[in-house]
Design an enzyme around this catalytic site. Sequence first.
Site, PDB file in Angstrom:
ATOM      1  N   HIS A   1     -12.144  -6.010   8.024  1.00  0.00           N
ATOM      2  CA  HIS A   1     -12.939  -5.704   6.748  1.00  0.00           C
ATOM      3  C   HIS A   1     -14.035  -4.636   7.048  1.00  0.00           C
ATOM      4  O   HIS A   1     -14.876  -4.707   6.032  1.00  0.00           O
ATOM      5  CB  HIS A   1     -13.488  -6.750   6.068  1.00  0.00           C
ATOM      6  CG  HIS A   1     -12.384  -7.934   5.611  1.00  0.00           C
ATOM      7  ND1 HIS A   1     -11.727  -8.713   6.199  1.00  0.00           N
ATOM      8  CD2 HIS A   1     -11.680  -8.107   4.241  1.00  0.00           C
ATOM      9  CE1 HIS A   1     -10.679  -9.415   5.504  1.00  0.00           C
ATOM     10  NE2 HIS A   1     -10.672  -8.986   4.340  1.00  0.00           N
TER      11      HIS A   1
ATOM     12  N   GLU B   1       0.675  -1.411   0.028  1.00  0.00           N
ATOM     13  CA  GLU B   1       0.128  -0.047  -0.001  1.00  0.00           C
ATOM     14  C   GLU B   1       0.825   1.210  -0.060  1.00  0.00           C
ATOM     15  O   GLU B   1       0.409   2.238  -0.596  1.00  0.00           O
ATOM     16  CB  GLU B   1      -1.022  -0.082   1.164  1.00  0.00           C
ATOM     17  CG  GLU B   1      -2.146  -0.951   1.065  1.00  0.00           C
ATOM     18  CD  GLU B   1      -1.828  -2.375   1.330  1.00  0.00           C
ATOM     19  OE1 GLU B   1      -0.552  -2.819   1.578  1.00  0.00           O
ATOM     20  OE2 GLU B   1      -2.522  -3.464   0.935  1.00  0.00           O
TER      21      GLU B   1
END
Length: 738
Positions: free
Chosen positions: A538, A468
């Site tokens: 999540h 990322e």
Amino acid sequence: MATTKTDPKLALAANGAKKSKLYEGLTREQLIQAYRVMYTSRRVDDREILLKRQQKIYFQMSGAGHEGIGVAAGLALKSGYDWFYPYYRDRALCLALGVKPYDMFLQGVGAANDPSSGGRQMPSHWSYPALHIVTQSSPTGSQILQAVGCAEGGRYFARHPKSSERPVNAADYRQFKNVSFQGDEVTYVSLGDGTSSEGEFWEAMNAAALEKLPVIFCVQDNGYAISVPVEAQTAGGSISRLVSGFPNFHFEEVDGTDPVASYAAFHRAVQHCREGHGPAFVHAHVIRPYSHSLSDDERLYRPDAERERDAQRDPVTRTQMFLLREGILDEKGINQLEKEVEAELQAAVDLALEALPPAPESILQFVYSPDIDPASAAFDTQPVTPEVPADGKKPAAKTMADLITTTLRDEMRRDDRIVIFGEDVADCSREEYLKRKLVKGKGGVFKLTFGLQNEFGADRVFNAPLAEAAIVGRATGMATRGLKPVVEIQFFDYIWPAMMQIRDELSVIRWRSNNGFSCPVVIRVAIGGYLTGGAIYHSQCGESVFTHIPGLRVVFPSNSQDAAGLLRTAIRCDDPVLFLEHKRLYRESFGRAAYPGPDYMIPFGKAKIVHPGTDLTVITYGAVVPRALQAAQKLEREQGVKVELIDLRCLNPFDWDTIAASVAKTNRALVAYEDTLSWGYGAEIAARLADQLFDKLDAPVRRVAAKDVFVAYQPILEDAILPQPNDLFLAMKELAEY
Ligand SMILES: Cc1ncc(C[n+]2csc(CCOP(=O)(O)OP(=O)(O)O)c2C)c(N)n1
Ligand SMILES: [Mg+2]
């Protein structure tokens, strides 16, 4: 010192004898100039140290011991042609590229006319747009990924030269970006030995090798990272050995105190990159004679004998001896050169000490683009009226997912500087599968980028390695060059490796370079819970962590039309934008709408009143909007209480005027959000209400939010943790009755 590769017999035979001798291709004049730069660099350090002791400057970071490799890099590369991401010890490189000692002293005193930051950054944080020296920060290593992105940007423009043109009439960020590129440009990035331990270094090496990018990684190994010696830092003690397995690289290991040998190494590295063979790695062994910084005393961890050994290799002394030995300069010539440098520095210091400091009123300048205001009326366009289908039925209502995809597609058609990358965002990395129609393609784990690689090609839509920081860092480098990366972070829960790039780079590059550089990247992020099984990793929110960052726009739409309008504004504007897409809303039946057209935009910082009312104001956004609407409708039905429900849509900037007008009317306010209650986004709104509307309030400002815990997997727990319509209903009722 390394000497010539030219056959000495031939050189002597030639007319001019020794005078025409070359040293790894360098002329005697170039060597004299190299020495001048090295000596100047050392003396600027010495002058700064003195100024610091006299409290005339506020910080000092020396480049002492690194002058040899610096000047060599400067000689091998081209100023204003190649691109540079130097680190704080690169004083000699910067001087070689054309930075003036006066500019350096201006930085030391923090002058308004300091060309690199206007008094905003410490000295030795270089930024000189005309020379292609890109603004640097203090986190060690955060420049490396950007250098990779910079090289990618250059390559993209070379392959798609039309995209570099400034379109007539297109009112967007392109009007304010001067794009320049060369087909064979090279990007230089440097770092210390200690910094090679940072993960971002390895992410950058991998990306550069994968893409065969023309980047030179220059590790300036002075054997220490502050007090930590290289053997406690790098497994096996040699970074060269560790990186030797990377493919496509050209490797050099060199005595960086020897400018001639360093030049030869750099020259070969540059050649490899210019010819398009891939990146290069130059490992330069240097010394650090002046402790880490003025705040460090290396005698605490380095014995005298070790320091003396280093001193024997001092690059400035060695080069001086070399010039004398080779008869390039005699003692008189050396003295003359040094006298000239001293005089230049004295004049530069005197002038810099008279420089004016920046005005305190200037502090907020360049937090955002001075050229484009995404909150302005220019971004307020009307949706097109959808065509009524022939059968007379209502036009198809599109999901948020549909309209995000459509908006991306439309914008990519309109602007060929847009590139999309991230994890899994491509249709298929193995393009032949697509071409042979063996597969349909993926286009993201939520399929929002489906079909884009197919339409626009793999130069514009591609999968990035699972890293990322690299996604954001590379995008930042590309945007600095004028591209518009619209990157995807697959789940908000995994944005954290990119935090350094977002907080310390992306959002602050414009401000810290005093508008010298900008990087208007769009980061799309799937966020939020209510997923029934999403669990801790999540389901995260956490938007207030990002609204707390100056320089970053934060958007959080609740329905498909807003998502389309705000995404278009995000792409066309000139600031970095964090575009938060709630996963639960992607395909929800709530908030579907017809396609609002290819030019539909919503200005940032304009809230929407979802449900008008007179008794109580509810301020919310994202997935709480449909839940709060449900609660408000029930309250009206059952109790006749009329709630005014405000969907903020954009969190930074946010629409204080709409909130204030509503609360002035209803005298009651509830702030509702999905993130954990404490220290959340609602705290800021509640504090402002208390501060500015105290005399309008008939009740305390209330908040409804998630419990101060992580989101659990079991749906019973998830329901108990996240704010539900009933929680909202009860809070609204209680507040209305207060
Ligand atoms: C990410 C980060 N961690 C820690 C620091 C504090 N710090 C500044 S310089 C430095 C050592 C760097 O050593 P090295 O990479 O070898 O470069 P050198 O200073 O020796 O040239 C440290 C730990 C920082 N600036 N950034
Ligand atoms: Mg070091």
